[in-house]
Design a protein around this motif. Structure first.
Motif, PDB file in Angstrom:
ATOM      1  N   GLY A 483      -2.605  15.051  29.235  1.00  0.00           N
ATOM      2  CA  GLY A 483      -3.574  15.402  28.492  1.00  0.00           C
ATOM      3  C   GLY A 483      -3.159  15.234  27.025  1.00  0.00           C
ATOM      4  O   GLY A 483      -4.053  14.636  26.193  1.00  0.00           O
ATOM      5  N   LEU A 484      -1.856  15.282  26.651  1.00  0.00           N
ATOM      6  CA  LEU A 484      -1.480  15.216  25.239  1.00  0.00           C
ATOM      7  C   LEU A 484      -1.176  13.825  24.875  1.00  0.00           C
ATOM      8  O   LEU A 484      -1.505  13.293  23.853  1.00  0.00           O
ATOM      9  N   GLU A 485      -0.815  12.914  25.741  1.00  0.00           N
ATOM     10  CA  GLU A 485      -0.590  11.700  25.704  1.00  0.00           C
ATOM     11  C   GLU A 485      -2.116  10.790  25.584  1.00  0.00           C
ATOM     12  O   GLU A 485      -2.303  10.009  24.744  1.00  0.00           O
ATOM     13  N   THR A 486      -3.046  11.332  26.313  1.00  0.00           N
ATOM     14  CA  THR A 486      -4.261  10.736  26.123  1.00  0.00           C
ATOM     15  C   THR A 486      -4.837  11.115  24.790  1.00  0.00           C
ATOM     16  O   THR A 486      -5.623  10.635  24.313  1.00  0.00           O
ATOM     17  N   ALA A 487      -4.578  12.393  24.286  1.00  0.00           N
ATOM     18  CA  ALA A 487      -5.110  12.768  23.002  1.00  0.00           C
ATOM     19  C   ALA A 487      -4.695  11.788  22.019  1.00  0.00           C
ATOM     20  O   ALA A 487      -5.177  11.305  21.064  1.00  0.00           O
ATOM     21  N   GLU A 488      -3.296  11.506  21.963  1.00  0.00           N
ATOM     22  CA  GLU A 488      -2.572  10.654  21.061  1.00  0.00           C
ATOM     23  C   GLU A 488      -3.196   9.168  21.218  1.00  0.00           C
ATOM     24  O   GLU A 488      -3.659   8.588  20.201  1.00  0.00           O
ATOM     25  N   TYR A 489      -3.516   8.730  22.432  1.00  0.00           N
ATOM     26  CA  TYR A 489      -4.156   7.291  22.729  1.00  0.00           C
ATOM     27  C   TYR A 489      -5.380   7.437  21.785  1.00  0.00           C
ATOM     28  O   TYR A 489      -5.927   6.133  21.189  1.00  0.00           O
ATOM     29  N   LEU A 490      -6.316   8.391  22.355  1.00  0.00           N
ATOM     30  CA  LEU A 490      -7.703   8.264  21.630  1.00  0.00           C
ATOM     31  C   LEU A 490      -7.739   8.557  20.053  1.00  0.00           C
ATOM     32  O   LEU A 490      -8.347   7.936  19.310  1.00  0.00           O
ATOM     33  N   ALA A 491      -6.701   9.507  19.576  1.00  0.00           N
ATOM     34  CA  ALA A 491      -6.371   9.778  18.156  1.00  0.00           C
ATOM     35  C   ALA A 491      -6.126   8.525  17.392  1.00  0.00           C
ATOM     36  O   ALA A 491      -6.688   8.152  16.328  1.00  0.00           O
ATOM     37  N   GLU A 492      -5.174   7.724  18.200  1.00  0.00           N
ATOM     38  CA  GLU A 492      -4.824   6.291  17.608  1.00  0.00           C
ATOM     39  C   GLU A 492      -6.322   5.453  17.331  1.00  0.00           C
ATOM     40  O   GLU A 492      -6.106   4.474  16.690  1.00  0.00           O
ATOM     41  N   LYS A 493      -7.011   5.678  18.338  1.00  0.00           N
ATOM     42  CA  LYS A 493      -8.396   4.786  18.123  1.00  0.00           C
ATOM     43  C   LYS A 493      -9.580   5.246  17.299  1.00  0.00           C
ATOM     44  O   LYS A 493     -10.533   4.887  17.415  1.00  0.00           O
ATOM     45  N   GLY A 494      -9.119   6.450  16.360  1.00  0.00           N
ATOM     46  CA  GLY A 494     -10.002   6.673  15.611  1.00  0.00           C
ATOM     47  C   GLY A 494     -10.807   8.296  15.942  1.00  0.00           C
ATOM     48  O   GLY A 494     -11.728   8.549  15.242  1.00  0.00           O
ATOM     49  N   LYS A 495     -10.532   8.513  17.226  1.00  0.00           N
ATOM     50  CA  LYS A 495     -11.316   9.703  17.751  1.00  0.00           C
ATOM     51  C   LYS A 495     -10.880  11.166  16.943  1.00  0.00           C
ATOM     52  O   LYS A 495      -9.533  10.963  16.663  1.00  0.00           O
ATOM     53  N   LYS A 496     -11.783  11.958  16.806  1.00  0.00           N
ATOM     54  CA  LYS A 496     -11.419  13.462  16.562  1.00  0.00           C
ATOM     55  C   LYS A 496     -11.190  14.046  18.068  1.00  0.00           C
ATOM     56  O   LYS A 496     -12.040  14.370  18.559  1.00  0.00           O
ATOM     57  N   VAL A 497     -10.070  14.440  17.990  1.00  0.00           N
ATOM     58  CA  VAL A 497      -9.613  14.977  19.299  1.00  0.00           C
ATOM     59  C   VAL A 497      -9.174  16.549  19.227  1.00  0.00           C
ATOM     60  O   VAL A 497      -8.536  16.894  18.395  1.00  0.00           O
TER      61      VAL A 497
END
Length: 606
Positions: A483-497
């Protein structure tokens, strides 16, 4: 340069590769065991110098349960056998002398006791000499006991062993001087921190002065590391730290002294090692974890087979993490560690064996069974091998995981495993197979959860495979590693997580160093983490959750589930069949370390 002869003190070394010390937990009650001897025998092939890791010089300084000891004369016999095994491979043998006990701090002991500790180091060096070691290394780094005296943060003494740099280095200098007085011609290496990486701690400016003092008092070489317990990412750097983090410190120390300098910690590949020597950043390349993972590393280099080197992936999951748990050292990419003899056995009755599933457990089983001499065929339903390792390498700072797949694929080819991709095997197929043995390694799948929602949730695996959710506001349910790694992955793509975790803390089971760095990066990316959170309802773009007795609502446009995995039960009715073995996640969900080890261990009894 790597294969050029070198010299440390009175030791003539055949090349510039040094095996650096690590605790192994392969000893028993401080005494050398056959497993420890075989561990070092295996790794002393073709390296110039082996430094055996962290032998305690007195009982107070023993920290790890099965740490090697040099605190008593009755240990000399076993130490002699260890030194002999190293010498038989043409390497020089050194042993690190150490004290480590975080229960104590410098102010806990009177001066008389400090003097006794100095004598313990001297007696340890004398025992090393009697055991036919060629050198000792003094452990003055990493926040261990002597290192605590060096730092203004931890040394609050007000006598001659504290205060100024001259006082804080006194303990270390007395150890060195008294060893040199007792053994004038003996080679003594000192391991020091280039920097503690703590506010107000021992820093590079003081480290340079310390190195000069050590040289003046007879040190033969300086082994440059860094970091203390709270900043250990700088002496056992994980994936989240860029390669070669300590070279700036190594270079400054090298420029300040005339004795040889050993570089350490995540030094990149063989071409980087060559450059480090050519540019005179260091005189020797120190390798620790790399030789745990590939004990033939130096030999491959000498034979011109450097493309076959299995480089460490710096996961720290089975070397450092195991050691700190009191377990014996292991390795994700090399499950043979500490068990070298067990895996040398070849079969005299080759069997035809099928392996169902090409993830880490299945690939490992196929490799080791084929290496033992069996005829192995592997079946994988997808169009590529690697299973969930293919997903594990996608999050930021995890690309090194991809090496595991490449190493295993290389070995499958080497040992002539027949590979069938895009081949879905059914229950009926297995029942009709004519193989002597069948290994089931079909892995696991994402767990489901009952969720009241009008948004179809994605799984974390689906996201990491490239199914990026639309919209800006993303909720991730589950605050474990995935979950945390997916959060980082999406946040680096500009998502608000926002990550929701039902427990009081995220990251359960993550190795503390990795967790620390991951949480720092998530904070920098402004990922919101909500703990003690129970998600109640998701509808009309709103997510309602409860924390203790309080309800709250946030806007969401997509939901990602990261609530763990469950075993693939497709072939569970075959359990109990003597011809069939279940391994990896389909048997019990665990990490890639356990999957690869379990795959290897199948070969021990088939």
């Amino acid at each position: 340069m790597l294969l050029k002869e070198g010299k440390i003190g009175g030791l003539h070394l055949k090349n510039r590769i040094v095996m650096l010390p690590t605790v192994t937990n392969l000893s028993k009650d401080g005494y050398v065991t056959e497993k420890e001897i075989e561990y070092y025998r295996r790794r002393s092939r073709s390296v110039a110098l082996v430094i055996v890791g962290a032998s305690f010089v007195n009982p107070l300084g023993k920290f790890f349960p099965n740490q090697i000891g040099i605190d008593a004369d009755d240990k000399i016999e076993g130490l002699s056998k260890l030194a002999e095994a190293i010498h038989q491979n043409g390497a020089k043998a050194a042993i690190q002398l150490a004290m480590h006990n975080p229960k104590y701090k410098p102010t806990d002991f009177p001066k008389e006791k400090i003097k006794n500790f100095v004598k313990d180091f001297v007696r340890g060096a004398i025992r090393a000499k009697k055991a036919d070691f060629d050198a000792v290394e003094l452990h003055f780094a990493h926040g261990w006991f002597v290192s605590q005296f060096l730092s203004p943060n931890t040394n609050k003494r007000e006598d001659e062993y504290g205060g100024s740099l001259e006082g804080r280095v006194r303990f270390a200098v007395e150890i060195l001087k008294e060893i040199k007085d007792a053994l004038p011609d003996f080679t003594v290496i000192c391991r020091i921190n280039g920097d503690d990486f703590t506010d107000g701690g021992f820093n590079i400016k003081e480290s340079i002065e310390f190195a000069k003092i050590l040289e003046k008092n007879g040190a033969s070489a300086i082994d440059v590391s860094s970091g203390v317990s709270s900043t250990s990412e700088y002496h056992i750097s994980p994936m989240g730290i860029e390669d070669r983090p300590l070279l700036p410190f190594t270079k400054k120390i090298k420029e300040s002294i005339s004795i040889p300098v050993i570089a350490a910690n995540k030094l990149g590949d063989v071409y980087d090692w060559e450059r480090i020597l050519e540019e005179r950043i260091a005189d020797f390349i120190g390798i620790a974890r790399g030789l745990i993972g590939d004990p033939d590393l130096a030999e491959k280099l000498i034979k011109g087979e450097e493309t076959d080197i299995r480089y460490c992936i710096h996961c720290n999951q089975a070397c450092i993490a195991y050691i700190q748990k009191g377990l014996s050292v292991s390795c994700m990419i090399n499950p043979e560690v500490g068990r070298e003899r067990e895996f040398e056995v070849k079969t005299d009755k080759p069997l035809n064996i099928a392996v169902i599933g090409g993830g880490p457990a299945g690939m490992s089983a196929a490799k080791y069974l084929a290496r033992k001499g069996h005829n192995v065929t592997l079946f994988e339903k997808e169009n590529r091998l690697g299973g969930q390792l293919n997903v594990a390498q996608i999050p930021p700072h995890k690309q090194e995981i991809g090496r595991v797949i490449e190493y295993l694929k290389r070995d499958l080819e080497k040992y002539n495993v027949k590979i069938n991709l895009n081949t879905k095997i059914s229950l009926r197929d297995i029942k009709e197979m004519q193989y002597d043995k069948i290994i089931i390694a079909t892995g696991s799948k994402p767990a489901k959860m009952n969720l009241d929602t009008d948004i179809a949730p994605l799984t974390a695996i689906e996201v990491l495979e490239g199914n990026i959710p639309e919209g800006k506001n993303i909720a991730i349910i589950g605050g474990g590693l995935t979950g945390l790694e997916t959060a980082e992955y999406l946040a680096e793509k500009g998502k608000k997580v926002t990550v929701f975790e039902i427990r009081s803390e995220v990251g359960e089971g993550i190795y503390p160093m990795v967790k620390k760095l991951l949480l720092q990066r998530l904070e920098n990316l402004k990922v919101n983490i909500v703990t003690d959170a129970e998600v109640k309802d998701i509808s009309k773009g709103k997510l309602m959750y409860k924390v203790k007795d309080r309800f709250d609502v946030i806007e969401v446009e997509a939901v990602v589930l990261a609530v763990g995995n469950v075993s693939d039960e497709e072939f569970s009715e075959l359990k109990g069949d003597e011809r069939i073995y279940f391994i990896g996640d389909c048997k019990e969900v665990a990490s890639a370390v356990e999957a690869i080890r379990e795959g290897a261990e199948v070969s021990l009894f088939i």
